[in-house]
Design an enzyme around this catalytic site. Structure first.
Site, PDB file in Angstrom:
ATOM      1  N   GLY A   1     -25.566  61.082 -11.949  1.00  0.00           N
ATOM      2  CA  GLY A   1     -25.587  61.154 -13.396  1.00  0.00           C
ATOM      3  C   GLY A   1     -25.722  62.719 -13.729  1.00  0.00           C
ATOM      4  O   GLY A   1     -25.301  62.970 -14.841  1.00  0.00           O
TER       5      GLY A   1
ATOM      6  N   ASP B   1     -40.671  65.505  -7.409  1.00  0.00           N
ATOM      7  CA  ASP B   1     -39.972  64.805  -6.361  1.00  0.00           C
ATOM      8  C   ASP B   1     -40.839  64.840  -5.076  1.00  0.00           C
ATOM      9  O   ASP B   1     -40.653  64.357  -4.163  1.00  0.00           O
ATOM     10  CB  ASP B   1     -38.656  65.549  -5.969  1.00  0.00           C
ATOM     11  CG  ASP B   1     -37.598  65.291  -7.191  1.00  0.00           C
ATOM     12  OD1 ASP B   1     -37.679  64.395  -7.660  1.00  0.00           O
ATOM     13  OD2 ASP B   1     -36.698  66.100  -7.143  1.00  0.00           O
TER      14      ASP B   1
ATOM     15  N   SER C   1     -29.038  70.548  -7.729  1.00  0.00           N
ATOM     16  CA  SER C   1     -28.870  71.155  -9.112  1.00  0.00           C
ATOM     17  C   SER C   1     -27.935  72.220  -9.054  1.00  0.00           C
ATOM     18  O   SER C   1     -27.286  72.479 -10.034  1.00  0.00           O
ATOM     19  CB  SER C   1     -30.156  71.122  -9.599  1.00  0.00           C
ATOM     20  OG  SER C   1     -30.767  70.135  -9.856  1.00  0.00           O
TER      21      SER C   1
END
Length: 349
Positions: A102, A328, A31
């Site tokens: 994405g 996660d 990220s």
């Protein structure tokens, strides 16, 4: 034929370890790697990024930014990004293919939606099946035009607004990607753009924007956040070191807790307060984990994790409001829970 087939395969052997010892680095945070590249492209000048995660998803962001006119290359142990400034992107000659990423497509859509250029985005078979409404709807309010022949699915044509207006947007679904797309779009708009999130989501975008000089205001209202960004900031180039990914770290952490005689130091792990739920839960279970050498890098809390064998783990109740901070890590937590005494209850999954 069988002999030739056998020669094509690699044999992997596994056996019980007598204990994990030493110091390791883990793969860098994906990220933050995406955002380091994007923020560097918005600054004016050269941004140096150390420990960038070199994965397919990250390379999709690299290639997308290159198509928009950003000079990006690897030099020795760092990646260099020569930013074009807020709103300085050029119209690409070809379609931008985001593969399976994405994050790449949603954040890049945010970047171009308030620039007067036309861009077409596509992806692989999997990404083309995912609706993009959640990002198209707010970005359309800036004045951008989106068109697709597949019900808001890729490929999508984006015509950035010539005269974008600032917006106030209430996130209907908690999403750091959508929030980031809106904030990035708001950078090229005169005035203040605000996002209201009813549940806190990962705030890597806000931290890195602030680190590079953007004016970010965050007002908390109970469990909600009002996040505002002022348009046309002058972002300063900088040096960014991407921390290790806490989700990747969860596996060696679990191994060190379970295997006798283990003593492991995991270096430079990102401990963002919105991502540290796994470590907090293990400490509650009685894991022998020490957090050492805390410091801040590009606005992110980073530390070394000293993990030792923990034979006396006990089951705990993981509260619902912690789920977003460790979403996660539940699979590997379940493995550790199976070795603990008593039940472990996980709420809010």
């Amino acid at each position: 034929i069988l002999k030739k087939m056998t020669e094509c395969f690699q044999t992997i052997l596994s056996k019980r370890s007598s204990g994990l010892k030493g110091q390791i680095y883990i793969p860098s945070d994906k990220s933050i790697s995406h955002r380091a590249l994007i923020m560097g492209s918005l600054a004016i000048g050269k941004t140096s990024i150390f420990r960038l995660l070199e994965s397919d998803d990250i390379f999709k962001t690299v290639n997308g930014l290159k198509a928009l006119g950003v000079d990006i290359y690897k030099e020795s142990d760092k990646w260099c990004v020569h930013g074009v400034g807020v709103g300085g992107f050029c119209e690409p000659e070809n379609i931008i293919d985001c593969g399976n990423s994405g994050t790449s497509v949603r954040l890049l859509m945010g970047l171009v939606s308030t620039c007067p250029i036309k861009v077409t985005f596509t992806g692989d078979d999997s990404l083309r099946k995912r609706p993009m409404d959640r990002v198209i709807n707010p970005l359309s309010e800036f004045g951008a035009i989106f068109s697709s022949n597949h019900d808001s699915k890729l490929p999508i044509n984006v015509i950035g607004s010539n005269d974008p207006i600032p917006i106030n947007y209430n996130l209907q679904i908690p999403s750091a990607q959508v929030k980031s797309a809106i904030l990035l779009a708001g950078l090229n708009v005169r005035g203040k753009t605000t996002v209201l999130e009813n549940e806190p989501t990962r705030d890597h975008t806000e931290k890195m924007l602030k680190f590079l000089g953007a004016k970010i205001q965050i007002k908390k209202k109970g469990s909600s956040n009002n996040i505002s960004v002022n348009g046309f900031p002058k972002l300063n180039p900088g040096i960014i070191s991407v921390p290790g990914d806490i989700s990747s770290a969860s596996f060696p952490i679990a191994l060190a807790c379970m295997i006798p005689n283990s003593e492991l130091i995991i270096k430079s792990v990102g401990l963002n307060p919105l991502r540290d739920g796994f470590v907090e839960t293990l400490i509650e279970m009685g894991a022998n984990i020490k957090i050492q050498n805390k410091n801040f890098e590009a606005g992110e809390l980073v530390a070394d994790l000293h993990v030792c064998y923990s034979p006396n783990l006990v089951g705990v109740e993981v509260p619902k409001d912690r789920s977003a901070r460790m979403i996660d890590e539940y699979p590997i937590l379940s493995i550790l829970a199976a070795t603990a005494t008593g039940p472990t209850i996980m709420k809010g999954i």
